[in-house]
Design an enzyme around this catalytic site. Sequence first.
Site, PDB file in Angstrom:
ATOM      1  N   SER A  29      -0.349  14.475 -13.775  1.00 21.19           N
ATOM      2  CA  SER A  29      -1.565  14.536 -14.586  1.00 21.19           C
ATOM      3  C   SER A  29      -1.689  15.937 -15.163  1.00 21.19           C
ATOM      4  O   SER A  29      -1.140  16.905 -14.615  1.00 21.19           O
ATOM      5  CB  SER A  29      -2.756  14.222 -13.665  1.00 21.19           C
ATOM      6  OG  SER A  29      -3.954  14.748 -14.193  1.00 21.19           O
ATOM      7  N   ASP A  43       0.887  -1.160   0.000  1.00 22.62           N
ATOM      8  CA  ASP A  43       0.000   0.000   0.000  1.00 22.62           C
ATOM      9  C   ASP A  43       0.925   1.209   0.000  1.00 22.62           C
ATOM     10  O   ASP A  43       1.626   1.476   0.990  1.00 22.62           O
ATOM     11  CB  ASP A  43      -0.885  -0.015   1.254  1.00 22.62           C
ATOM     12  CG  ASP A  43      -1.789   1.217   1.340  1.00 22.62           C
ATOM     13  OD1 ASP A  43      -1.538   2.209   0.629  1.00 22.62           O
ATOM     14  OD2 ASP A  43      -2.741   1.181   2.137  1.00 22.62           O
ATOM     15  N   LYS A  53      -1.836  15.981  -7.509  1.00 17.53           N
ATOM     16  CA  LYS A  53      -0.947  15.856  -8.671  1.00 17.53           C
ATOM     17  C   LYS A  53      -0.042  17.080  -8.806  1.00 17.53           C
ATOM     18  O   LYS A  53       1.076  16.987  -9.309  1.00 17.53           O
ATOM     19  CB  LYS A  53      -1.775  15.635  -9.936  1.00 17.53           C
ATOM     20  CG  LYS A  53      -2.487  14.274  -9.978  1.00 17.53           C
ATOM     21  CD  LYS A  53      -1.495  13.123  -9.923  1.00 17.53           C
ATOM     22  CE  LYS A  53      -2.152  11.763 -10.124  1.00 17.53           C
ATOM     23  NZ  LYS A  53      -1.193  10.649 -10.066  1.00 17.53           N
ATOM     24  N   TYR A  92      -7.780  15.554  -6.232  1.00 11.41           N
ATOM     25  CA  TYR A  92      -6.891  14.825  -7.159  1.00 11.41           C
ATOM     26  C   TYR A  92      -5.925  15.794  -7.833  1.00 11.41           C
ATOM     27  O   TYR A  92      -4.707  15.554  -7.890  1.00 11.41           O
ATOM     28  CB  TYR A  92      -7.763  14.105  -8.192  1.00 11.41           C
ATOM     29  CG  TYR A  92      -6.999  13.320  -9.244  1.00 11.41           C
ATOM     30  CD1 TYR A  92      -6.543  12.028  -8.993  1.00 11.41           C
ATOM     31  CD2 TYR A  92      -6.752  13.876 -10.502  1.00 11.41           C
ATOM     32  CE1 TYR A  92      -5.861  11.308  -9.967  1.00 11.41           C
ATOM     33  CE2 TYR A  92      -6.071  13.161 -11.480  1.00 11.41           C
ATOM     34  CZ  TYR A  92      -5.631  11.876 -11.211  1.00 11.41           C
ATOM     35  OH  TYR A  92      -4.954  11.165 -12.168  1.00 11.41           O
TER      36      TYR A  92
HETATM   37  N1  LIG Z   1      -6.467   7.195 -16.446  1.00 13.55           N
HETATM   38  C1  LIG Z   1      -6.302   8.485 -16.663  1.00 13.55           C
HETATM   39  O1  LIG Z   1      -7.083   9.136 -17.376  1.00 13.55           O
HETATM   40  C2  LIG Z   1      -5.123   9.202 -16.079  1.00 13.55           C
HETATM   41  C3  LIG Z   1      -4.837  10.507 -16.526  1.00 13.55           C
HETATM   42  C4  LIG Z   1      -3.739  11.176 -15.991  1.00 13.55           C
HETATM   43  C5  LIG Z   1      -2.943  10.556 -15.042  1.00 13.55           C
HETATM   44  N2  LIG Z   1      -3.245   9.293 -14.630  1.00 13.55           N
HETATM   45  C6  LIG Z   1      -2.385   8.691 -13.615  1.00 13.55           C
HETATM   46  O2  LIG Z   1      -1.804   7.514 -14.149  1.00 13.55           O
HETATM   47  C7  LIG Z   1      -1.552   6.579 -13.083  1.00 13.55           C
HETATM   48  C8  LIG Z   1      -2.169   5.245 -13.420  1.00 13.55           C
HETATM   49  O3  LIG Z   1      -3.566   5.427 -13.617  1.00 13.55           O
HETATM   50  P1  LIG Z   1      -4.492   4.276 -14.224  1.00 13.55           P
HETATM   51  O4  LIG Z   1      -5.477   4.952 -15.081  1.00 13.55           O
HETATM   52  O5  LIG Z   1      -3.652   3.175 -14.755  1.00 13.55           O
HETATM   53  O6  LIG Z   1      -5.236   3.811 -12.874  1.00 13.55           O
HETATM   54  P2  LIG Z   1      -5.877   2.394 -12.490  1.00 13.55           P
HETATM   55  O7  LIG Z   1      -6.885   2.689 -11.434  1.00 13.55           O
HETATM   56  O8  LIG Z   1      -6.321   1.668 -13.692  1.00 13.55           O
HETATM   57  O9  LIG Z   1      -4.643   1.618 -11.849  1.00 13.55           O
HETATM   58  C9  LIG Z   1      -4.087   2.050 -10.632  1.00 13.55           C
HETATM   59  C10 LIG Z   1      -3.405   0.897  -9.938  1.00 13.55           C
HETATM   60  O10 LIG Z   1      -2.905   1.400  -8.686  1.00 13.55           O
HETATM   61  C11 LIG Z   1      -3.274   0.487  -7.656  1.00 13.55           C
HETATM   62  N3  LIG Z   1      -3.401   1.200  -6.375  1.00 13.55           N
HETATM   63  C12 LIG Z   1      -4.403   2.019  -5.975  1.00 13.55           C
HETATM   64  N4  LIG Z   1      -4.197   2.431  -4.726  1.00 13.55           N
HETATM   65  C13 LIG Z   1      -3.034   1.866  -4.318  1.00 13.55           C
HETATM   66  C14 LIG Z   1      -2.287   1.902  -3.116  1.00 13.55           C
HETATM   67  N5  LIG Z   1      -2.707   2.605  -2.044  1.00 13.55           N
HETATM   68  N6  LIG Z   1      -1.127   1.213  -3.051  1.00 13.55           N
HETATM   69  C15 LIG Z   1      -0.712   0.494  -4.105  1.00 13.55           C
HETATM   70  N7  LIG Z   1      -1.374   0.403  -5.260  1.00 13.55           N
HETATM   71  C16 LIG Z   1      -2.528   1.082  -5.367  1.00 13.55           C
HETATM   72  C17 LIG Z   1      -4.593  -0.127  -8.109  1.00 13.55           C
HETATM   73  O11 LIG Z   1      -4.862  -1.353  -7.461  1.00 13.55           O
HETATM   74  C18 LIG Z   1      -4.358  -0.260  -9.609  1.00 13.55           C
HETATM   75  O12 LIG Z   1      -3.765  -1.495  -9.940  1.00 13.55           O
HETATM   76  C19 LIG Z   1      -2.133   7.238 -11.828  1.00 13.55           C
HETATM   77  O13 LIG Z   1      -1.105   7.933 -11.143  1.00 13.55           O
HETATM   78  C20 LIG Z   1      -3.146   8.228 -12.385  1.00 13.55           C
HETATM   79  O14 LIG Z   1      -3.418   9.283 -11.483  1.00 13.55           O
HETATM   80  C21 LIG Z   1      -4.318   8.598 -15.128  1.00 13.55           C
END
Ligand SMILES: NC(=O)c1ccc[n+]([C@@H]2O[C@H](COP(=O)([O-])OP(=O)(O)OC[C@H]3O[C@@H](n4cnc5c(N)ncnc54)[C@H](O)[C@@H]3O)[C@@H](O)[C@H]2O)c1
Length: 259
Positions: free
Chosen positions: A145, A66, A162, A158
């Site tokens: 982000s 975590d 970021k 959020y």
């Molecule tokens: N999806 C988007 O549109 C987007 C846009 C900009 C930035 N991001 C960033 O990209 C990164 C990945 O996003 P994603 O879309 O793949 O998200 P996702 O939710 O699909 O995957 C996130 C992963 O992180 C894990 N996770 C969550 N909380 C956790 C914790 N406390 N400890 C360990 N693991 C944990 C989850 O189990 C999951 O496997 C993130 O930092 C997100 O903020 C995403």
Amino acid sequence: MVDGGVYMSLRVQNKLAVVTGGGRGVGRAIAERLVAEGAKVIITDINAAAGKSTATAIGATFFRQDVSLQADWLALRQHLEKLDQGLDILINNAAILRSADPLTETLAGWQALMRVNAESVFLGVNTLLAMMAASGGGSIVNMSSSSALMGMPQFTAYAAAKAAVRSLTMSTAVYCKQAGNGVRCNSVHPDGINTDMVREIAGVMQPLAREAAMRSVPFLCEPQAVANVLLFLASDDSLHVNGAAICVDNTATIHPPYI
Ligand SMILES: NC(=O)c1ccc[n+]([C@@H]2O[C@H](COP(=O)([O-])OP(=O)(O)OC[C@H]3O[C@@H](n4cnc5c(N)ncnc54)[C@H](O)[C@@H]3O)[C@@H](O)[C@H]2O)c1
């Protein structure tokens, strides 16, 4: 290296990498790319089932963590110390998403999000930077982000988290440069990515906020497009890139396409 006329060089050959939140989404995509380019990859995730099955599928190993808990970072450091290979690449990717504006957000919601999305990145740097420096340097890539660079009222906490990640990235990069320790630190700023995070939030948003967010759907990019940029920053191809904010957003931060 040229072998029989074929260019053989893999971009992160023999490097040891940690990818947080690697069980799915962008984390999985970058972990897969790093493995394909020769790295030994440790996926961490709070979701052990997803983390284990992804690790098995792509040829990585899994460590349950975590990212919001200092004890879990210390346990990861102990695990790395036992491996005795230092650490070359740290991808601080794990995060959660909440939808709430400045009035509907609660203190508890704000704090929970800050812990997972911002404190976690501090803990990663704080716990592992010395190990990376001791093993001759390396690359830290922090997933930020587009929301760090814009006002995004429907994602107030959020976006603030970021922005904290962006600030921490700059301080870490300058610290490393001044220390001459060979570690670089950059942040990546995607707009919408086609992952479960986006699909899941759409289901729980208030109607007006959802309508605004849905306008961005045609502009989502695939996780692999972000993974390619992360690979560049993780590899020695970006040796002189330090402290940068790399937008992977097809102009969204200079002109939101859905406005
Ligand atoms: N999806 C988007 O549109 C987007 C846009 C900009 C930035 N991001 C960033 O990209 C990164 C990945 O996003 P994603 O879309 O793949 O998200 P996702 O939710 O699909 O995957 C996130 C992963 O992180 C894990 N996770 C969550 N909380 C956790 C914790 N406390 N400890 C360990 N693991 C944990 C989850 O189990 C999951 O496997 C993130 O930092 C997100 O903020 C995403």
